[in-house]
Write a protein that holds these residues in place. Sequence first.
Motif, mmCIF file in Angstrom:
data_model
loop_
_atom_site.group_PDB
_atom_site.id
_atom_site.type_symbol
_atom_site.label_atom_id
_atom_site.label_comp_id
_atom_site.label_asym_id
_atom_site.label_seq_id
_atom_site.Cartn_x
_atom_site.Cartn_y
_atom_site.Cartn_z
ATOM 1 N N GLN A 144 27.725 -16.077 -2.165
ATOM 2 C CA GLN A 144 27.197 -14.855 -2.756
ATOM 3 C C GLN A 144 27.395 -13.673 -1.821
ATOM 4 O OE1 GLN A 144 22.807 -14.872 -2.984
ATOM 5 N NE2 GLN A 144 22.844 -16.755 -1.767
ATOM 6 N N ARG A 145 27.323 -12.495 -2.418
ATOM 7 C CA ARG A 145 27.347 -11.256 -1.657
ATOM 8 C C ARG A 145 26.125 -10.453 -2.061
ATOM 9 N NH1 ARG A 145 33.580 -8.942 -1.676
ATOM 10 N NH2 ARG A 145 34.500 -10.647 -0.501
ATOM 11 N N LEU A 146 25.388 -9.979 -1.092
ATOM 12 C CA LEU A 146 24.141 -9.284 -1.353
ATOM 13 C C LEU A 146 24.067 -8.015 -0.513
ATOM 14 C CD1 LEU A 146 21.800 -12.395 -1.084
ATOM 15 C CD2 LEU A 146 22.446 -11.248 -3.209
ATOM 16 N N SER A 147 23.664 -6.924 -1.137
ATOM 17 C CA SER A 147 23.417 -5.712 -0.367
ATOM 18 C C SER A 147 22.102 -5.862 0.372
ATOM 19 C CB SER A 147 23.361 -4.495 -1.287
ATOM 20 O OG SER A 147 22.215 -4.559 -2.122
ATOM 21 N N GLN A 148 21.905 -5.013 1.362
ATOM 22 C CA GLN A 148 20.668 -5.069 2.124
ATOM 23 C C GLN A 148 19.466 -4.855 1.206
ATOM 24 O OE1 GLN A 148 20.356 -2.055 5.097
ATOM 25 N NE2 GLN A 148 18.569 -2.945 6.087
ATOM 26 N N ALA A 149 19.621 -3.958 0.223
ATOM 27 C CA ALA A 149 18.515 -3.692 -0.691
ATOM 28 C C ALA A 149 18.173 -4.918 -1.533
ATOM 29 C CB ALA A 149 18.872 -2.510 -1.594
ATOM 30 N N GLN A 150 19.187 -5.705 -1.903
ATOM 31 C CA GLN A 150 18.947 -6.892 -2.713
ATOM 32 C C GLN A 150 18.213 -7.983 -1.944
ATOM 33 O OE1 GLN A 150 23.196 -7.262 -3.858
ATOM 34 N NE2 GLN A 150 22.472 -7.397 -5.966
ATOM 35 N N LEU A 151 18.303 -7.967 -0.628
ATOM 36 C CA LEU A 151 17.636 -8.993 0.163
ATOM 37 C C LEU A 151 16.118 -8.892 0.051
ATOM 38 C CD1 LEU A 151 19.735 -8.873 3.447
ATOM 39 C CD2 LEU A 151 19.744 -10.701 1.748
ATOM 40 N N VAL A 174 25.584 -8.452 3.003
ATOM 41 C CA VAL A 174 25.731 -9.798 3.551
ATOM 42 C C VAL A 174 26.681 -10.584 2.672
ATOM 43 C CG1 VAL A 174 24.533 -11.905 4.237
ATOM 44 C CG2 VAL A 174 23.355 -9.709 4.369
ATOM 45 N N ASP A 175 27.592 -11.291 3.308
ATOM 46 C CA ASP A 175 28.525 -12.166 2.589
ATOM 47 C C ASP A 175 28.249 -13.601 3.007
ATOM 48 O OD1 ASP A 175 30.636 -13.503 1.448
ATOM 49 O OD2 ASP A 175 32.101 -11.963 1.926
ATOM 50 N N VAL A 176 27.864 -14.413 2.052
ATOM 51 C CA VAL A 176 27.611 -15.832 2.302
ATOM 52 C C VAL A 176 28.744 -16.608 1.646
ATOM 53 C CG1 VAL A 176 25.965 -17.732 2.086
ATOM 54 C CG2 VAL A 176 25.144 -15.373 2.185
ATOM 55 N N GLY A 177 29.569 -17.250 2.451
ATOM 56 C CA GLY A 177 30.727 -17.944 1.899
ATOM 57 C C GLY A 177 30.986 -19.241 2.605
ATOM 58 N N SER A 204 31.306 -23.870 9.501
ATOM 59 C CA SER A 204 29.866 -23.690 9.526
ATOM 60 C C SER A 204 29.454 -22.292 9.935
ATOM 61 C CB SER A 204 29.241 -24.690 10.504
ATOM 62 O OG SER A 204 29.686 -24.432 11.819
ATOM 63 N N ASP A 205 30.455 -21.389 10.147
ATOM 64 C CA ASP A 205 30.110 -20.059 10.634
ATOM 65 C C ASP A 205 29.226 -19.303 9.678
ATOM 66 O OD1 ASP A 205 32.099 -20.472 12.192
ATOM 67 O OD2 ASP A 205 33.425 -18.963 11.407
ATOM 68 N N VAL A 206 28.514 -18.373 10.269
ATOM 69 C CA VAL A 206 27.841 -17.338 9.516
ATOM 70 C C VAL A 206 28.285 -16.017 10.103
ATOM 71 C CG1 VAL A 206 25.653 -16.353 8.876
ATOM 72 C CG2 VAL A 206 25.857 -18.811 9.141
ATOM 73 N N ALA A 207 28.637 -15.061 9.260
ATOM 74 C CA ALA A 207 29.048 -13.768 9.777
ATOM 75 C C ALA A 207 28.170 -12.695 9.188
ATOM 76 C CB ALA A 207 30.505 -13.491 9.425
ATOM 77 N N LEU A 208 27.678 -11.835 10.010
ATOM 78 C CA LEU A 208 26.837 -10.738 9.584
ATOM 79 C C LEU A 208 27.606 -9.457 9.780
ATOM 80 C CD1 LEU A 208 23.593 -11.852 11.394
ATOM 81 C CD2 LEU A 208 24.340 -12.430 9.099
ATOM 82 N N ALA A 209 27.765 -8.693 8.700
ATOM 83 C CA ALA A 209 28.595 -7.516 8.822
ATOM 84 C C ALA A 209 27.938 -6.324 8.195
ATOM 85 C CB ALA A 209 29.936 -7.752 8.147
ATOM 86 N N ALA A 210 28.189 -5.172 8.775
ATOM 87 C CA ALA A 210 27.712 -3.924 8.203
ATOM 88 C C ALA A 210 28.903 -3.194 7.659
ATOM 89 C CB ALA A 210 27.017 -3.084 9.264
#
Length: 731
Positions: free
Chosen positions: A294-301, A366-369, A450-456
Amino acid sequence: MDLPTLFSASGPLARAFDGYRVRVEQIEMSQAIQEAIRTASTVVLEAGTGVGKTAAYLVPALLEGGKVIVSTGTKALQDQLYHRDLPAVRDALAVPIKTALLKGRSNYLCWHHLDRANQDATLLASKQEVRDLGLINRFIHLTPTGDKAECTQVPEHASIWARVTSTRENCLGSECKHYNDCFVIKARREAQDADVVVVNHHLFFADLMLREEGVPELLPNAQTIVFDEAHQLPDTATLFFGDSISTAQLLDLMRDTLATGQSQARDAANWNDVLAPLDRCTRDLRLCFGPQMQRLSQAQLGEDHPLHAALGNLREALMHVREVLDGQADRSPDLAQLHRRADALMQRLCAWGAPERAQEPELCWVDVGTHGVQLHRTPISVADVFKRQRLGLGQAEIAPDEAPDADDAEGALARNAELEELPWQDDESVNSGVVEDDLQALMGGAPDRSDVALAAKPSSANRTKPTQIDDEHDDLRPPSPRRAWIFTSATLAVRQDFSHFTQALGLEDAFCQSWSSPYDYGQQAMLYVPVNLPPPSDSGHTDAVVDAALPLIRANRGRAFVLCTSLRAVSRAADRLKKLFQEAGDPFPVLQQGDAPRPTLLEDFRRAGNAVLVGSHSFWEGIDVKGDALTLVVIDKLPFAPPDDPVLAKRLELLAQQGGNPFMSHQVPQAIIALKQGAGRLIRSETDRGVLMICDTRLIDKPYGRRIWQSLPPMKRTRVENEVIQFLEAL
């Protein structure tokens, strides 16, 4: 000699190229580019398949373009242009120019990291890496360039490349003992000295980003800048002018810190204990989300999302590692570089979710893939920053051996182009997002799954900060020389309207012109939209596409591309084709994207002569299969971007606020340009013939459908299956 003479049937180009044909469209395009160079103006030129746009821009650029930069869409096109097209035109014109090929840092072998890999076997993850390392050790003493593309014995996607190439983050710079032999420095010096430099879009925007930040440029100043495959620029720039942080980067930092700490500062700390909290916090990020992509904007979190607490813990753990490295940084260049890396990651992590420039249209998301979670901060538009650069604000000049390390977001984006698949994926898509693992550039190896990437990632690539020039010798610098800017592609306009492209890049002042393909599409090709297909949103749509295409594939004796808008559809279509072929005893091999590298799949497709290749984004553009090997292209859906993508959603929201129609002004033009790319795989020469099958009834049923199919080449149109079968059987 004037351009019509050069391009004439008795001119030097005709004598140099077998099968040369005079194209009025090519001559007119070349004249428009010549005028742009002479007047230092900006042109946006669309040239249909067969016009010969490469020669159309190379001829005037070589003859009177001064210092020239040519930027291409992909590394494969960059290599083709530099090794084949550019030398051929240069030799035909007999012009004494120097050329250079410049790629991102991660495309070049690094002596320092190769030494580390040879000395520390713990850095190698498999027996295959050991074997590949042996091949690279032999290759590095034979290559004058260090370009990993020349090491054909080691696959381009092999994981070993991440061990033996550098990034901006882990390069030691002038402190490296191999600095004088560095392949990257050598390539940059050659670029500074060349008349024509061939780069790719990602490297160009790396350079542009440095200029925005007041850093002297990586690329040489040029009088003429040509963008081939320019339709890719808005998306490339939007990604590039954001920033991001990922677990790939954090895990790489931990891996390198453990290896370096144990070898160079074993007495300073128990490095496993130092890194354990950061490792745990990094991996905990993925647990903040469910198993779905999923892809979520900061506001959606929302304010109570567990990600916020996880980020706080991550910041504390990273701060501790940074402090330990700070205490050891003076012991070696490697430890000092690790401290700088930790500090840079800390700054990015703290910046996410809190853009400093609140007045600017930026989006944090946020991109969760499959490759983890990524935090992005992205601008919405690149128009302003790009316009400033075109208008020639002053640039700092530097010596070639002082060139900054600007590759390296480039590598991340290029690899992302392979991993992410289509930007127009539907809800079934596998969205891997922007992978900002700088260890791997331009199709480098994939990060740990298993990575997680946090991006702005700002929702627009537009920045408004003025360019800052820092030069201790010259506070007031005169403007750079005026430049000609050439933007060209086969797909830039929507029925002669270029506004979708020009507005995205701030090119409202550009001269725009389009030339249709010289091919006779009315005789050579047929457009077929089947009847009675379920809507694209139906769960059975992919199966229905395969069933509708099956009679055509059999009549065509294979020789087909099936192009899908999601990886899930690729997998389902390939599985169903294999099953149906096996049950019926059909002799058609099924080649599926992901089973082998793209060049291998294409070679297998051509060699088989009766294969069906099922692919997604990698095969929608940049593929050239001439002749009878490909005479049927099946497209499953109109390539609309998913409206829930955070960046797209923000753009559409802003368009609506401005009183526009987001669907018609943005989504439809974007889909048209993408569809034109996919359709362009079919007819590649005057003698090619074939059928384009689009399995989306919205092309017929929806009011906007007419606008879409009218933007395609003027093929015969039918909805009758028997007419299509007769056409194919006659090929």
